[in-house]
Write a protein that holds these residues in place. Structure first.
Motif, PDB file in Angstrom:
ATOM      1  N   LEU A 406       0.832  -1.198   0.000  1.00 33.35           N
ATOM      2  CA  LEU A 406       0.000   0.000   0.000  1.00 33.35           C
ATOM      3  C   LEU A 406       0.868   1.250   0.000  1.00 33.35           C
ATOM      4  O   LEU A 406       1.957   1.264   0.569  1.00 33.35           O
ATOM      5  CB  LEU A 406      -0.907   0.014   1.234  1.00 33.35           C
ATOM      6  CG  LEU A 406      -1.988  -1.071   1.286  1.00 33.35           C
ATOM      7  CD1 LEU A 406      -2.720  -1.021   2.614  1.00 33.35           C
ATOM      8  CD2 LEU A 406      -2.962  -0.924   0.133  1.00 33.35           C
ATOM      9  N   GLU A 410      -1.675   5.978   2.271  1.00 34.48           N
ATOM     10  CA  GLU A 410      -2.816   5.134   2.633  1.00 34.48           C
ATOM     11  C   GLU A 410      -2.516   4.351   3.904  1.00 34.48           C
ATOM     12  O   GLU A 410      -3.374   4.198   4.774  1.00 34.48           O
ATOM     13  CB  GLU A 410      -3.175   4.190   1.483  1.00 34.48           C
ATOM     14  CG  GLU A 410      -4.517   3.519   1.727  1.00 34.48           C
ATOM     15  CD  GLU A 410      -4.947   2.573   0.606  1.00 34.48           C
ATOM     16  OE1 GLU A 410      -4.219   2.456  -0.396  1.00 34.48           O
ATOM     17  OE2 GLU A 410      -6.016   1.955   0.760  1.00 34.48           O
ATOM     18  N   GLN A 411      -1.272   3.870   4.009  1.00 35.64           N
ATOM     19  CA  GLN A 411      -0.881   3.172   5.239  1.00 35.64           C
ATOM     20  C   GLN A 411      -1.095   4.073   6.453  1.00 35.64           C
ATOM     21  O   GLN A 411      -1.586   3.636   7.493  1.00 35.64           O
ATOM     22  CB  GLN A 411       0.595   2.774   5.171  1.00 35.64           C
ATOM     23  CG  GLN A 411       0.862   1.531   4.349  1.00 35.64           C
ATOM     24  CD  GLN A 411       2.337   1.134   4.378  1.00 35.64           C
ATOM     25  OE1 GLN A 411       3.138   1.759   5.085  1.00 35.64           O
ATOM     26  NE2 GLN A 411       2.684   0.113   3.615  1.00 35.64           N
ATOM     27  N   GLU A 413      -3.151   6.604   6.778  1.00 34.26           N
ATOM     28  CA  GLU A 413      -4.576   6.829   7.031  1.00 34.26           C
ATOM     29  C   GLU A 413      -5.209   5.601   7.689  1.00 34.26           C
ATOM     30  O   GLU A 413      -6.017   5.711   8.623  1.00 34.26           O
ATOM     31  CB  GLU A 413      -5.272   7.168   5.701  1.00 34.26           C
ATOM     32  CG  GLU A 413      -6.747   7.471   5.804  1.00 34.26           C
ATOM     33  CD  GLU A 413      -7.065   8.610   6.767  1.00 34.26           C
ATOM     34  OE1 GLU A 413      -6.142   9.373   7.144  1.00 34.26           O
ATOM     35  OE2 GLU A 413      -8.235   8.733   7.175  1.00 34.26           O
ATOM     36  N   ILE A 414      -4.824   4.427   7.214  1.00 33.23           N
ATOM     37  CA  ILE A 414      -5.325   3.188   7.814  1.00 33.23           C
ATOM     38  C   ILE A 414      -4.850   3.094   9.264  1.00 33.23           C
ATOM     39  O   ILE A 414      -5.607   2.752  10.167  1.00 33.23           O
ATOM     40  CB  ILE A 414      -4.835   1.973   7.002  1.00 33.23           C
ATOM     41  CG1 ILE A 414      -5.512   1.949   5.632  1.00 33.23           C
ATOM     42  CG2 ILE A 414      -5.096   0.679   7.756  1.00 33.23           C
ATOM     43  CD1 ILE A 414      -4.880   0.971   4.653  1.00 33.23           C
ATOM     44  N   PRO A 564     -11.512   1.357   7.972  1.00 38.06           N
ATOM     45  CA  PRO A 564     -10.721   1.474   6.739  1.00 38.06           C
ATOM     46  C   PRO A 564     -11.287   0.550   5.665  1.00 38.06           C
ATOM     47  O   PRO A 564     -12.008  -0.398   5.975  1.00 38.06           O
ATOM     48  CB  PRO A 564      -9.336   1.006   7.174  1.00 38.06           C
ATOM     49  CG  PRO A 564      -9.607   0.029   8.279  1.00 38.06           C
ATOM     50  CD  PRO A 564     -10.882   0.460   8.947  1.00 38.06           C
TER      51      PRO A 564
END
Length: 567
Positions: A406, A410-411, A413-414, A564
């Motif tokens: 990823l 994005e990592q 945000e997750i 997520p």
RNA sequence: GCGCCCGUAGCUCAGCCGGAUAGAGCAUCGGAUUUCUAAUCCGACGGUCGGGUGUUCGAGUCACCCCGGGCGCGCCA
């Protein structure tokens, strides 16, 4: 849309009436799957009241009750229980209906309340610490749940922005302040000058006296000191705002202690005039001589030096909430040690004729792994920001390890959703009164009753939908496999449990439900292939997945937790 | 001294107005993967619900008394 439970209650009431019996007992979810889905103890309750045989009464009720449109013939068991088992077609029909309902079947409250929720309430010139998590997270969840149920909610941050400590803060500001340090980290610098002033004041009576004079000037709204105080408040609020933003939590109003300053004299005069308060040893005091538990616990509303304390401002706060904000319900999400204080305040309000529902919602402590109050190695309280940042960082490492492909953004945000969700869920999944042990490994585990476990169930469903591509949403549901039926029944229960949370302010009821839902889903996922199954099972299973995802997302949102899409 | 809260499996905890043979997770042991995220699932082991008395057809839940732990109680908030 009725829940099955509500439907059964209505049918039971009709049956009792038809059989010439008074309303009695209740319908509850069955204690065990082998007793069906719901049970009523009506026959046993009536038997006790009337001195009759419970099983005979149960027979009578079963003959009179009409449930064949959605359940099998009721069974009598044990001492006189009547058990109901839902028919799969009825569950399928209900599940399909839920898919088209944004509220997932949850009814609005019959009589909406006008509620003010007092929660979080950090102190100015001090960092928010681990101890603020529970009030903040619990209050926010209760607000979300109450709003969803149709109540009118005002979220009030009753910040600690007034009090004797400001004498020292102001003295420190004038004599010890490092402007650069203040610019870098305002709260840390305010704490530093407060601590150092406190040390000096302890050692030097002259400084102690100087601090007192600064306090008197502040209380008189002398411009320089008032200005310093105002800057302290503003700097603190900016810092709090960053934490609230990270947590996704907001307040509607911020009426801290200082907000009530000009009302305090009036409060005391009024209490004296009505005879509720009296003079004692130079102070103005309220005694509760006719209340056994409070008889030897009076409360001071004006000190003998003429100053007011937080009891006074809390009485003023009740006035404001009831009269100005027009609230009929006030919830105070404040730790258990303040139980006595609120009993006293509420008793004063009662004597003044306040009829609003005033509720203290107490909670226990967060403990370290050593089972003692959670502290840093240096013995100080743990700053909340450090805890939240560490939660996100720990989650990021796990995401990075499990899903290295990823993109970094994005990592991150997750990780934010998982880390903060884990901290919030660890708190909300426990009964609020229990002191609980703070454990990173436990809250971030993918096993057990944790946020990541629930989020993972949601993610697995989203993964199915990504693989499925464009599928027209179907609400054609048929339940043939046992795991499908268990999952569908569980989905129908969401609407039954959500309203019960506010009976005793227990979001952990919702957390437990969501855990069981995720469990049922995972079992279904193992037993029932979705994309590889033949129609009509495929569409039906996709519909079950869709409703499960919606319910998990909604349920977690009520707890203030995000989901997520991947993890 | 008075008051509030807590005490449930080795550990961490659920158990809403009293309801049937008290449940999870972790740990331990044993299984399941050419399969939609095994980041999961299934099974086994594990309990005098701190102790006692009482109320009840029925008590982890209610009442009273003890024991143990935490907290609070006139000029901090």
């Amino acid at each position: 849309m009725d829940t099955f439970q509500a439907l059964l209650e209505r049918r039971l009431a009709s049956a009792l009436s038809a059989a010439g019996l008074p309303r009695a007992g209740e319908v509850t979810p069955a204690a065990d799957a082998r007793f069906g889905d719901y049970q009523t103890n009506a026959a046993m309750v009536l038997a006790k009241q009337r001195g009759e045989n419970p099983r005979a009464l149960a027979q009578k009720i079963v003959r009179a009750i009409e449930v064949s449109d959605f359940a099998d013939k009721p069974q009598i068991a044990g001492a006189g229980f009547i058990n109901f088992t839902l028919r799969a077609e009825a569950v399928a029909a209900k599940t399909a209906a839920l898919l088209n309902d944004d509220r997932l079947g949850v009814a609005r409250a019959d009589s909406p309340k006008k509620i003010v929720i007092d929660f979080s309430s950090p102190n100015v010139a001090k960092p928010m610490h681990i101890g603020h998590i529970r009030s903040t997270v619990l209050g926010d969840a209760l607000a979300r749940i109450a709003e969803f149920l149709g109540h009118d909610v005002i979220r009030d941050n009753h910040i600690g922005d007034w009090g004797t400590q400001f004498g020292m803060v102001i003295w420190g500001w004038k004599n010890l302040l490092d402007r650069d340090a203040l610019a870098r980290d305002p709260i840390a610098e305010l704490v530093r000058i407060y601590k150092e002033t406190n040390e000096r004041a302890t050692a030097d009576p002259a400084i102690r006296e100087a601090c007192r004079e600064e306090l008197v000037k502040l209380q008189a709204h002398e411009p320089e000191n008032y200005g310093i105080w105002k800057q302290c408040v503003d700097l603190s609020m900016q810092e709090f705002a960053r934490t609230y933003e990270l947590l996704g939590i907001r307040h509607d109003i911020v009426c801290g202690e200082s907000f009530y300053n000009d009302r305090l004299a009036g409060v005391v005069e009024r209490l004296l005039a009505s005879g509720i308060a009296e003079e004692s040893e130079g102070a103005i005091v309220v005694f509760f001589r006719d209340v056994a538990e409070l008889a030897d616990k009076p409360i001071i509303v004006r000190k003998k030096d003429g100053g007011y304390n937080y009891a006074t401002s809390d009485v003023a706060t009740v006035d404001y909430r009831v009269q100005d904000l027009k609230r009929d319900t006030c919830w105070y999400v404040v730790g258990a040690p303040q139980t006595l204080h609120f009993r006293q305040i509420f008793e004063i309000a009662r004597r003044e004729g306040v009829t609003a529902d005033l509720r203290h919602i107490p909670f226990g402590n967060i403990l370290g792994e050593d089972r003692k109050l959670m502290k840093t190695r240096a013995g100080e309280s743990v700053p909340l920001r450090e805890v939240l940042d560490e939660a996100v960082e720990r989650a990021r490492k796990i995401v990075e390890e499990k899903n290295p492909d990823l993109a970094e953004a994005e990592q991150q945000e997750i990780a934010r959703k998982i880390g903060l969700g884990a901290v919030k869920y660890a708190d909300l999944s426990q009964y609020r009164m229990t002191d609980y042990v703070f454990s990173w490994d436990k809250m971030l585990s993918l096993h057990g009753n944790t946020a990541p476990y629930l989020q993972n169930a949601y993610v697995r469903i989203q993964s199915i939908f990504r693989k499925a591509g464009e599928v027209p949403p179907s609400s054609n549901i048929s339940l043939t496999e046992p795991a499908e039926l268990v999952l569908a029944k569980r989905l129908c229960q969401f609407a039954e449990i959500v309203p019960t949370i506010l009976n005793d302010f227990r979001p952990n009821i919702l957390a437990n439900y969501l855990f069981e839902l995720a469990n049922s889903f995972h079992a279904f996922y193992e037993a029932c292939p979705v994309l590889k199954s033949e129609e009509p099972a495929r569409s039906s299973r996709l519909a079950l997945c869709r409703l499960t995802a919606k319910t998990l997302q909604r349920g977690l949102a009520l707890l203030g937790i995000e989901v997520p899409e991947r993890m």
